[in-house]
Design a protein around this motif. Structure first.
Motif, PDB file in Angstrom:
ATOM      1  N   ILE A 144     -70.930  11.265-101.149  1.00 21.57           N
ATOM      2  CA  ILE A 144     -70.597  10.074-101.946  1.00 21.57           C
ATOM      3  C   ILE A 144     -69.704  10.528-103.095  1.00 21.57           C
ATOM      4  O   ILE A 144     -70.097  11.389-103.894  1.00 21.57           O
ATOM      5  N   THR A 145     -68.495   9.977-103.164  1.00 19.88           N
ATOM      6  CA  THR A 145     -67.505  10.515-104.106  1.00 19.88           C
ATOM      7  C   THR A 145     -66.995   9.452-105.084  1.00 19.88           C
ATOM      8  O   THR A 145     -67.051   8.256-104.802  1.00 19.88           O
ATOM      9  N   LYS A 171     -68.817   8.441 -97.823  1.00 16.89           N
ATOM     10  CA  LYS A 171     -68.554   7.168 -98.494  1.00 16.89           C
ATOM     11  C   LYS A 171     -67.730   7.408 -99.765  1.00 16.89           C
ATOM     12  O   LYS A 171     -68.238   7.889-100.771  1.00 16.89           O
ATOM     13  N   ALA A 173     -65.262   6.316-103.083  1.00 13.76           N
ATOM     14  CA  ALA A 173     -65.304   5.241-104.089  1.00 13.76           C
ATOM     15  C   ALA A 173     -64.428   4.077-103.629  1.00 13.76           C
ATOM     16  O   ALA A 173     -63.394   4.278-102.993  1.00 13.76           O
ATOM     17  N   GLU A 174     -64.855   2.874-103.972  1.00 16.15           N
ATOM     18  CA  GLU A 174     -64.139   1.675-103.514  1.00 16.15           C
ATOM     19  C   GLU A 174     -62.691   1.612-103.993  1.00 16.15           C
ATOM     20  O   GLU A 174     -61.845   1.050-103.311  1.00 16.15           O
ATOM     21  N   GLY A 204     -70.920   0.887-103.265  1.00 15.41           N
ATOM     22  CA  GLY A 204     -72.016   1.801-103.585  1.00 15.41           C
ATOM     23  C   GLY A 204     -73.362   1.126-103.409  1.00 15.41           C
ATOM     24  O   GLY A 204     -74.294   1.706-102.837  1.00 15.41           O
ATOM     25  N   GLY A 208     -73.589   2.931 -99.996  1.00 17.37           N
ATOM     26  CA  GLY A 208     -74.185   4.087-100.686  1.00 17.37           C
ATOM     27  C   GLY A 208     -75.703   3.971-100.689  1.00 17.37           C
ATOM     28  O   GLY A 208     -76.413   4.922-100.348  1.00 17.37           O
ATOM     29  N   GLN A 209     -76.177   2.798-101.027  1.00 11.61           N
ATOM     30  CA  GLN A 209     -77.627   2.590-101.099  1.00 11.61           C
ATOM     31  C   GLN A 209     -78.268   2.763 -99.712  1.00 11.61           C
ATOM     32  O   GLN A 209     -79.347   3.331 -99.594  1.00 11.61           O
ATOM     33  N   LEU A 212     -78.768   6.337 -99.243  1.00 12.65           N
ATOM     34  CA  LEU A 212     -79.916   6.855-100.017  1.00 12.65           C
ATOM     35  C   LEU A 212     -81.238   6.492 -99.346  1.00 12.65           C
ATOM     36  O   LEU A 212     -82.196   7.273 -99.366  1.00 12.65           O
ATOM     37  N   PHE A 222     -73.252  14.345-104.203  1.00 16.79           N
ATOM     38  CA  PHE A 222     -72.782  13.171-104.951  1.00 16.79           C
ATOM     39  C   PHE A 222     -72.009  13.623-106.173  1.00 16.79           C
ATOM     40  O   PHE A 222     -72.416  14.551-106.868  1.00 16.79           O
ATOM     41  N   SER A 225     -71.461   8.870-111.759  1.00 18.20           N
ATOM     42  CA  SER A 225     -72.084   8.649-113.063  1.00 18.20           C
ATOM     43  C   SER A 225     -73.512   9.191-113.103  1.00 18.20           C
ATOM     44  O   SER A 225     -74.158   9.386-112.065  1.00 18.20           O
ATOM     45  N   THR A 228     -76.056   6.578-111.502  1.00 16.56           N
ATOM     46  CA  THR A 228     -76.146   6.612-110.035  1.00 16.56           C
ATOM     47  C   THR A 228     -76.743   7.939-109.574  1.00 16.56           C
ATOM     48  O   THR A 228     -77.539   7.975-108.629  1.00 16.56           O
ATOM     49  N   ARG A 231     -80.365   7.782-109.418  1.00 14.36           N
ATOM     50  CA  ARG A 231     -80.860   7.049-108.232  1.00 14.36           C
ATOM     51  C   ARG A 231     -80.799   7.935-107.000  1.00 14.36           C
ATOM     52  O   ARG A 231     -81.702   7.913-106.170  1.00 14.36           O
TER      53      ARG A 231
HETATM   54  P1  ADP Z   1     -68.089   5.824-111.488  1.00 13.35           P
HETATM   55  O1  ADP Z   1     -68.434   5.415-112.872  1.00 13.35           O
HETATM   56  O2  ADP Z   1     -67.334   7.095-111.361  1.00 13.35           O
HETATM   57  O3  ADP Z   1     -67.572   4.715-110.628  1.00 13.35           O
HETATM   58  P2  ADP Z   1     -70.518   5.636-109.928  1.00 13.35           P
HETATM   59  O4  ADP Z   1     -71.718   6.492-110.042  1.00 13.35           O
HETATM   60  O5  ADP Z   1     -70.652   4.184-110.152  1.00 13.35           O
HETATM   61  O6  ADP Z   1     -69.501   6.285-110.922  1.00 13.35           O
HETATM   62  O7  ADP Z   1     -69.829   5.830-108.524  1.00 13.35           O
HETATM   63  C1  ADP Z   1     -69.724   7.080-107.860  1.00 13.35           C
HETATM   64  C2  ADP Z   1     -69.952   6.834-106.375  1.00 13.35           C
HETATM   65  O8  ADP Z   1     -71.301   6.388-106.196  1.00 13.35           O
HETATM   66  C3  ADP Z   1     -69.068   5.739-105.769  1.00 13.35           C
HETATM   67  O9  ADP Z   1     -68.697   6.101-104.461  1.00 13.35           O
HETATM   68  C4  ADP Z   1     -69.988   4.551-105.779  1.00 13.35           C
HETATM   69  O10 ADP Z   1     -69.624   3.582-104.828  1.00 13.35           O
HETATM   70  C5  ADP Z   1     -71.307   5.197-105.438  1.00 13.35           C
HETATM   71  N1  ADP Z   1     -72.487   4.380-105.781  1.00 13.35           N
HETATM   72  C6  ADP Z   1     -72.606   3.456-106.737  1.00 13.35           C
HETATM   73  N2  ADP Z   1     -73.839   2.889-106.714  1.00 13.35           N
HETATM   74  C7  ADP Z   1     -74.524   3.491-105.733  1.00 13.35           C
HETATM   75  C8  ADP Z   1     -75.855   3.362-105.191  1.00 13.35           C
HETATM   76  N3  ADP Z   1     -76.731   2.494-105.665  1.00 13.35           N
HETATM   77  N4  ADP Z   1     -76.210   4.162-104.156  1.00 13.35           N
HETATM   78  C9  ADP Z   1     -75.336   5.070-103.666  1.00 13.35           C
HETATM   79  N5  ADP Z   1     -74.088   5.220-104.097  1.00 13.35           N
HETATM   80  C10 ADP Z   1     -73.664   4.450-105.125  1.00 13.35           C
END
Ligand code: ADP
Length: 477
Positions: A144-145, A171, A173-174, A204, A208-209, A212, A222, A225, A228, A231
């Motif tokens: 997850i990136t 997966k 990032a969007e 995510g 992403g969920q 998980l 991963f 942030s 996340t 989680r």
């Molecule tokens: P940023 O602030 O860099 O966007 P995030 O932690 O929100 O940091 O996102 C980093 C990656 O984690 C992205 O690919 C995002 O889609 C994914 N992500 C966000 N929420 C979840 C989640 N609940 N479970 C798994 N992956 C997630």
């Protein structure tokens, strides 16, 4: 415009079309990308599981060949991929090309590593018995990136995962599906068997969920942030799976009275503001001793005034736009918080208009800040840095370490004594002497301490710690 689809079990699979928007020119659609859902994630995980036995036992040359081909193609296409990266993320073209080249070098490094797999054979403490220790693939790895290194971070996770015989559900990032799709396409054409690498471009909170929550993923790597990351760690504990987290930073760059001023200013401009400050290794806290403070602030402000902020792909641009409206809002919110906390905004922080409509923000520099301020505690992730004035080296070290994070820590000094002491005592995974806090080699470990990282290091030979598991075998001879 062609739809770029998800790769599941060796097939390109449709999904709702989502436009990839250029942050330097919001009128420009970089491409259309298919959004995966939770059921796609489930299929991808099942495909990776099914592909694992054969891939983990595949010959070394099969793995070497695929990684090598991918490396060659990425390096041959680095200008084109770098431009795609600059258009979807907003890094300058030079930074984009540099990052694409790095992705190629990472694949090249791990192509070599497939041929250097080794174990140990030692005698048992019991006579007549031999002991072998070997490294084996972990299984299905979820990757997850984040959006800030759209090609390098996927490369430094996918390449070692495949090198050691794991199968992958990836997966991205969007905001940056373009580079992710390009990597999947390159590896697919390089001859990866179906299901070995699956690309699911989704949210995510959904895809992403689903990863998980799956009991069928053996390890998750991963980067993103802290929220996340927590989680990911909690869900992974539930499933007793291996986890590797790279999260935030609030990296200090210490500048001592005896520093070379030009070097210190170069390190600060590069470390704090290049890549629009959107690096987890960015030096957002500039910890400066009082004898050089005023000269440093004056020289840094002059450099900031001269920086060219514009469209990422335009010739001469030094700082591209912020990645999107959300991040821009966050940057502006922190600039307002800094002012409210009593910090002095000596330069920047204004939104800028350019020929093309984009998320342009003038690099911002605060002075007269205290380390306890929110702008010095929390990661802003934008072109915003603070100067913290300190009395001497001892106070500088204390302030540098007084943070919940510990990714990268820098010092500018001409004193061997202080440099040596700092390398030993900085609470961070990476320490830089007379170099920017950001900008690392691809063949050595990357990672931090405290709240920045969790689990084994990434990159270089240390990547094996996460992507393999050790087996100890005893034989009665
Ligand atoms: P940023 O602030 O860099 O966007 P995030 O932690 O929100 O940091 O996102 C980093 C990656 O984690 C992205 O690919 C995002 O889609 C994914 N992500 C966000 N929420 C979840 C989640 N609940 N479970 C798994 N992956 C997630």
């Amino acid at each position: 415009m062609d739809l770029h689809r998800n790769l599941i079990d060796g097939e390109w699979v449709d999904g709702e079309a989502i436009a990839n928007i250029n942050p330097s020119d919001t009128n420009e659609v970089v491409g259309q990308y298919a959004r995966a859902g939770a059921d796609d994630a489930a299929k991808a995980i099942a495909a990776a599981r099914a592909a694992f036995p054969a891939w983990s036992r595949s010959g070394l040359m099969a793995r070497h060949g695929v990684l090598r081909k991918a490396a060659d193609e990425i390096l041959a296409r680095k200008e084109e991929l770098g431009r795609l990266l600059a258009r979807e993320e907003g890094k300058t073209l030079a930074e984009g090309i540099g990052e694409a080249a790095r992705a190629g070098q990472i694949f090249d490094f791990f192509a070599g590593e497939t041929l250097r797999l080794a174990g140990e054979t030692i005698p048992s403490v019991r006579p007549g018995i031999g002991v072998e220790m070997t490294r084996q693939a972990v299984g299905v790895v979820g990757i997850i990136t984040p959006w800030n290194f759209p090609i390098a971070i996927p490369a430094w996770k996918i390449a070692p995962a495949l090198c050691y015989g794991n199968t992958v559900v990836f997966k991205p990032a969007e905001l940056v599906p373009g580079c992710a799709w390009a990597i999947a396409d390159i590896l697919h054409r390089a001859g990866l068997p179906a299901g070995v690498l699956n690309l699911v471009m989704g949210k995510g909170s959904v895809v992403g969920q689903a990863m998980l929550d799956s009991a069928d993923i053996d390890a998750i790597s991963f980067t993103g942030s802290v929220a996340t990351g927590r989680r990911v760690a909690a869900a992974s504990a539930e499933h007793m799976r291996k986890v590797q987290l790279e999260m935030g930073g609030k990296n200090p760059l210490v500048v001592l009275d005896d520093a070379d001023l030009d070097t210190a200013v170069d390190c600060a401009v590069n470390g704090a503001f290049f890549s629009t400050g959107q690096r987890c290794t960015a030096s957002s806290r500039l910890v400066v001793t009082e004898g050089i403070h005023d000269r440093f602030v004056a020289a840094l402000t002059d450099r900031l005034k001269a920086l060219v902020v514009d469209n990422a792909v335009k010739e001469g641009t030094q700082i591209g736009p912020v990645v999107d409206q959300n991040q821009l809002d966050q940057d502006e919110r922190y600039i307002a918080i800094g002012r409210d906390e009593g910090a002095r905004l000596v330069f920047g922080g204004e939104r800028l208009n350019r020929e093309t409509p984009g998320f342009y923000l003038q690099p911002a520099l605060f002075t007269e800040t205290a380390n306890a301020m929110r702008i010095n505690r929390e990661e802003i992730f934008g072109p915003v840095a603070s100067v913290i004035r300190v009395k001497d080296y001892e106070e500088a070290l204390t302030v540098a370490n007084d943070t919940p994070y510990g990714l990268s820590s820098g010092i500018c000094t001409t004193s061997l004594k202080h440099a040596t002491h700092y390398k030993r005592n900085a609470e961070a995974g990476m320490v830089m002497v007379n170099l920017p806090t950001a900008g690392v080699d691809f063949h050595v470990p990357f990672g931090g301490s405290k709240g920045s990282s969790y689990g084994p290091r990434e990159q270089g030979r240390y990547a094996a710690e996460f992507y393999t598991t050790v087996k100890t075998a005893y034989t009665l001879a």
